[in-house]
Design a protein around this motif. Structure first.
Motif, PDB file in Angstrom:
ATOM      1  N   ASP A  30       0.829  -1.202   0.000  1.00 57.64           N
ATOM      2  CA  ASP A  30       0.000   0.000   0.000  1.00 57.64           C
ATOM      3  C   ASP A  30       0.868   1.259   0.000  1.00 57.64           C
ATOM      4  O   ASP A  30       1.874   1.325   0.705  1.00 57.64           O
ATOM      5  CB  ASP A  30      -0.917  -0.004   1.227  1.00 57.64           C
ATOM      6  CG  ASP A  30      -1.896   1.155   1.232  1.00 57.64           C
ATOM      7  OD1 ASP A  30      -2.252   1.637   0.144  1.00 57.64           O
ATOM      8  OD2 ASP A  30      -2.295   1.589   2.323  1.00 57.64           O
ATOM      9  N   THR A  31       0.471   2.251  -0.807  1.00 59.70           N
ATOM     10  CA  THR A  31       1.238   3.502  -0.879  1.00 59.70           C
ATOM     11  C   THR A  31       0.411   4.709  -0.441  1.00 59.70           C
ATOM     12  O   THR A  31       0.827   5.848  -0.643  1.00 59.70           O
ATOM     13  CB  THR A  31       1.744   3.738  -2.315  1.00 59.70           C
ATOM     14  OG1 THR A  31       0.616   3.763  -3.218  1.00 59.70           O
ATOM     15  CG2 THR A  31       2.729   2.663  -2.744  1.00 59.70           C
ATOM     16  N   SER A  32      -0.751   4.480   0.150  1.00 58.16           N
ATOM     17  CA  SER A  32      -1.635   5.596   0.503  1.00 58.16           C
ATOM     18  C   SER A  32      -1.324   6.218   1.861  1.00 58.16           C
ATOM     19  O   SER A  32      -1.908   7.230   2.222  1.00 58.16           O
ATOM     20  CB  SER A  32      -3.100   5.139   0.465  1.00 58.16           C
ATOM     21  OG  SER A  32      -3.324   4.093   1.389  1.00 58.16           O
ATOM     22  N   HIS A  33      -0.397   5.627   2.615  1.00 56.32           N
ATOM     23  CA  HIS A  33      -0.024   6.171   3.918  1.00 56.32           C
ATOM     24  C   HIS A  33       1.470   6.501   3.901  1.00 56.32           C
ATOM     25  O   HIS A  33       2.308   5.585   3.858  1.00 56.32           O
ATOM     26  CB  HIS A  33      -0.331   5.173   5.043  1.00 56.32           C
ATOM     27  CG  HIS A  33      -1.769   4.814   5.154  1.00 56.32           C
ATOM     28  ND1 HIS A  33      -2.316   3.750   4.455  1.00 56.32           N
ATOM     29  CD2 HIS A  33      -2.793   5.380   5.856  1.00 56.32           C
ATOM     30  CE1 HIS A  33      -3.603   3.659   4.743  1.00 56.32           C
ATOM     31  NE2 HIS A  33      -3.917   4.638   5.578  1.00 56.32           N
ATOM     32  N   TYR A  35       3.544   7.486   6.158  1.00 56.64           N
ATOM     33  CA  TYR A  35       4.369   6.972   7.246  1.00 56.64           C
ATOM     34  C   TYR A  35       4.704   5.492   7.054  1.00 56.64           C
ATOM     35  O   TYR A  35       5.767   5.032   7.487  1.00 56.64           O
ATOM     36  CB  TYR A  35       3.688   7.204   8.604  1.00 56.64           C
ATOM     37  CG  TYR A  35       2.289   6.638   8.742  1.00 56.64           C
ATOM     38  CD1 TYR A  35       2.084   5.349   9.224  1.00 56.64           C
ATOM     39  CD2 TYR A  35       1.179   7.394   8.399  1.00 56.64           C
ATOM     40  CE1 TYR A  35       0.814   4.820   9.353  1.00 56.64           C
ATOM     41  CE2 TYR A  35      -0.104   6.879   8.527  1.00 56.64           C
ATOM     42  CZ  TYR A  35      -0.287   5.592   9.004  1.00 56.64           C
ATOM     43  OH  TYR A  35      -1.561   5.083   9.136  1.00 56.64           O
ATOM     44  N   ILE A  36       3.812   4.740   6.382  1.00 52.94           N
ATOM     45  CA  ILE A  36       4.097   3.337   6.065  1.00 52.94           C
ATOM     46  C   ILE A  36       5.191   3.264   5.002  1.00 52.94           C
ATOM     47  O   ILE A  36       6.143   2.478   5.113  1.00 52.94           O
ATOM     48  CB  ILE A  36       2.823   2.614   5.575  1.00 52.94           C
ATOM     49  CG1 ILE A  36       1.771   2.549   6.685  1.00 52.94           C
ATOM     50  CG2 ILE A  36       3.162   1.216   5.057  1.00 52.94           C
ATOM     51  CD1 ILE A  36       2.094   1.620   7.820  1.00 52.94           C
ATOM     52  N   VAL A  37       5.064   4.081   3.959  1.00 57.43           N
ATOM     53  CA  VAL A  37       6.064   4.108   2.889  1.00 57.43           C
ATOM     54  C   VAL A  37       7.429   4.493   3.456  1.00 57.43           C
ATOM     55  O   VAL A  37       8.455   3.894   3.099  1.00 57.43           O
ATOM     56  CB  VAL A  37       5.632   5.094   1.771  1.00 57.43           C
ATOM     57  CG1 VAL A  37       6.739   5.233   0.721  1.00 57.43           C
ATOM     58  CG2 VAL A  37       4.333   4.630   1.122  1.00 57.43           C
ATOM     59  N   TYR A  38       7.444   5.450   4.378  1.00 57.09           N
ATOM     60  CA  TYR A  38       8.701   5.875   5.008  1.00 57.09           C
ATOM     61  C   TYR A  38       9.354   4.713   5.764  1.00 57.09           C
ATOM     62  O   TYR A  38      10.560   4.461   5.618  1.00 57.09           O
ATOM     63  CB  TYR A  38       8.435   7.039   5.964  1.00 57.09           C
ATOM     64  CG  TYR A  38       9.639   7.428   6.788  1.00 57.09           C
ATOM     65  CD1 TYR A  38      10.647   8.229   6.259  1.00 57.09           C
ATOM     66  CD2 TYR A  38       9.778   6.961   8.106  1.00 57.09           C
ATOM     67  CE1 TYR A  38      11.766   8.567   7.014  1.00 57.09           C
ATOM     68  CE2 TYR A  38      10.894   7.290   8.863  1.00 57.09           C
ATOM     69  CZ  TYR A  38      11.875   8.097   8.323  1.00 57.09           C
ATOM     70  OH  TYR A  38      12.979   8.425   9.071  1.00 57.09           O
ATOM     71  N   GLN A  39       8.571   4.008   6.571  1.00 56.80           N
ATOM     72  CA  GLN A  39       9.100   2.864   7.327  1.00 56.80           C
ATOM     73  C   GLN A  39       9.651   1.804   6.371  1.00 56.80           C
ATOM     74  O   GLN A  39      10.734   1.236   6.592  1.00 56.80           O
ATOM     75  CB  GLN A  39       8.007   2.246   8.200  1.00 56.80           C
ATOM     76  CG  GLN A  39       7.606   3.076   9.398  1.00 56.80           C
ATOM     77  CD  GLN A  39       8.563   2.928  10.562  1.00 56.80           C
ATOM     78  OE1 GLN A  39       9.370   2.003  10.616  1.00 56.80           O
ATOM     79  NE2 GLN A  39       8.490   3.858  11.505  1.00 56.80           N
ATOM     80  N   ARG A  40       8.919   1.546   5.320  1.00 57.93           N
ATOM     81  CA  ARG A  40       9.298   0.506   4.355  1.00 57.93           C
ATOM     82  C   ARG A  40      10.612   0.869   3.665  1.00 57.93           C
ATOM     83  O   ARG A  40      11.506   0.029   3.527  1.00 57.93           O
ATOM     84  CB  ARG A  40       8.166   0.356   3.338  1.00 57.93           C
ATOM     85  CG  ARG A  40       8.240  -0.878   2.454  1.00 57.93           C
ATOM     86  CD  ARG A  40       7.143  -0.841   1.401  1.00 57.93           C
ATOM     87  NE  ARG A  40       5.819  -0.818   1.994  1.00 57.93           N
ATOM     88  CZ  ARG A  40       4.785  -0.149   1.488  1.00 57.93           C
ATOM     89  NH1 ARG A  40       4.921   0.578   0.398  1.00 57.93           N
ATOM     90  NH2 ARG A  40       3.617  -0.193   2.083  1.00 57.93           N
ATOM     91  N   ARG A  41      10.720   2.123   3.218  1.00 58.40           N
ATOM     92  CA  ARG A  41      11.920   2.544   2.479  1.00 58.40           C
ATOM     93  C   ARG A  41      13.127   2.733   3.389  1.00 58.40           C
ATOM     94  O   ARG A  41      14.260   2.412   3.021  1.00 58.40           O
ATOM     95  CB  ARG A  41      11.630   3.851   1.741  1.00 58.40           C
ATOM     96  CG  ARG A  41      10.706   3.679   0.543  1.00 58.40           C
ATOM     97  CD  ARG A  41      10.405   5.011  -0.112  1.00 58.40           C
ATOM     98  NE  ARG A  41       9.535   4.839  -1.279  1.00 58.40           N
ATOM     99  CZ  ARG A  41       8.929   5.847  -1.895  1.00 58.40           C
ATOM    100  NH1 ARG A  41       9.087   7.087  -1.457  1.00 58.40           N
ATOM    101  NH2 ARG A  41       8.162   5.620  -2.941  1.00 58.40           N
ATOM    102  N   THR A  42      12.895   3.273   4.581  1.00 54.80           N
ATOM    103  CA  THR A  42      13.998   3.614   5.470  1.00 54.80           C
ATOM    104  C   THR A  42      14.539   2.402   6.220  1.00 54.80           C
ATOM    105  O   THR A  42      15.752   2.237   6.370  1.00 54.80           O
ATOM    106  CB  THR A  42      13.565   4.689   6.488  1.00 54.80           C
ATOM    107  OG1 THR A  42      13.008   5.803   5.776  1.00 54.80           O
ATOM    108  CG2 THR A  42      14.741   5.160   7.326  1.00 54.80           C
TER     109      THR A  42
END
Length: 201
Positions: A30-33, A35-42
């Motif tokens: 999912d890319t709609s949040h 903060y989730i994308v940040y956690q995933r990438r970082t």
């Protein structure tokens, strides 16, 4: 995301599979949040405390009901006056009422298919009984108010209570006392419902 971390009873299995699919999608695709994308990438990892914010109240209720009893017990200890079974009942009732609101259905007459447990507040508010069962405050709108009294912090409930009281007072000022009493009764509100803040759950 590990099925073995849940209570794998036969009635839970299909629900656990669906829940894991939702958690997996929210955490990994999912890319709609942001903060989730940040956690995933970082960090290449999305912890549960982050992904749980993407769940609906219904999904959280299901997740809690699927957990093993020792985890349910640890979570329920965060709530001073609710054990694991009672918390499960509260969450189901809250989910039912949330869905009624979300679908713009008639709220004041709604009754959940689940009852909240008998509580100290039922007795302290002198809610009448039919036989051994309380006649209101079990699956009606007042049951939701009682559930929130048990689960919200004192300050949060006080804010909610003030808004609710103001809303009901506004209606009472525009109608007869008979109509107001009829409405309150249809919602399961006892005569002294405003005393709910006086009593400790």
């Amino acid at each position: 995301l590990t099925p073995g971390n849940y209570n794998q009873s036969r009635k839970n299995r299909s629900g656990i599979t669906k829940l894991i699919q939702i958690l997996d999608y929210n955490a990994n695709r999912d890319t709609s949040h942001d903060y989730i994308v940040y956690q995933r990438r970082t960090y290449q990892n999305v912890p549960l405390w982050t992904v749980v914010n993407t769940l609906t109240i219904g999904q959280i209720s299901k997740m809690y009901s699927f957990m093993q009893s020792d985890i349910q017990s640890k979570i329920s200890h965060c709530y001073e006056a609710a054990n694991e079974k009672e918390l499960k009942q509260y969450l189901k009732v809250i989910t039912d009422f949330r869905n009624v609101c979300a679908h713009n259905e008639r709220l004041f007459l709604y009754h959940s298919h689940t009852d909240i447990p008998d509580t100290a507040l039922h007795a302290k508010l002198s809610i009448p009984k039919t036989g051994s069962s309380y006649s209101s405050g079990k699956n009606d709108l007042f049951a939701l108010v009682i559930a929130l009294r048990y689960l919200l912090t004192k300050d949060d409930f006080k804010t909610f209570y003030k808004q609710l009281k103001k809303l009901i007072s506004s209606y009472e000022s525009k109608t007869t006392s008979a109509n107001a009493n009829k409405l309150l009764a249809s919602m399961g509100f006892c005569n002294n419902w405003k005393s709910i803040l006086r009593y400790k759950p």
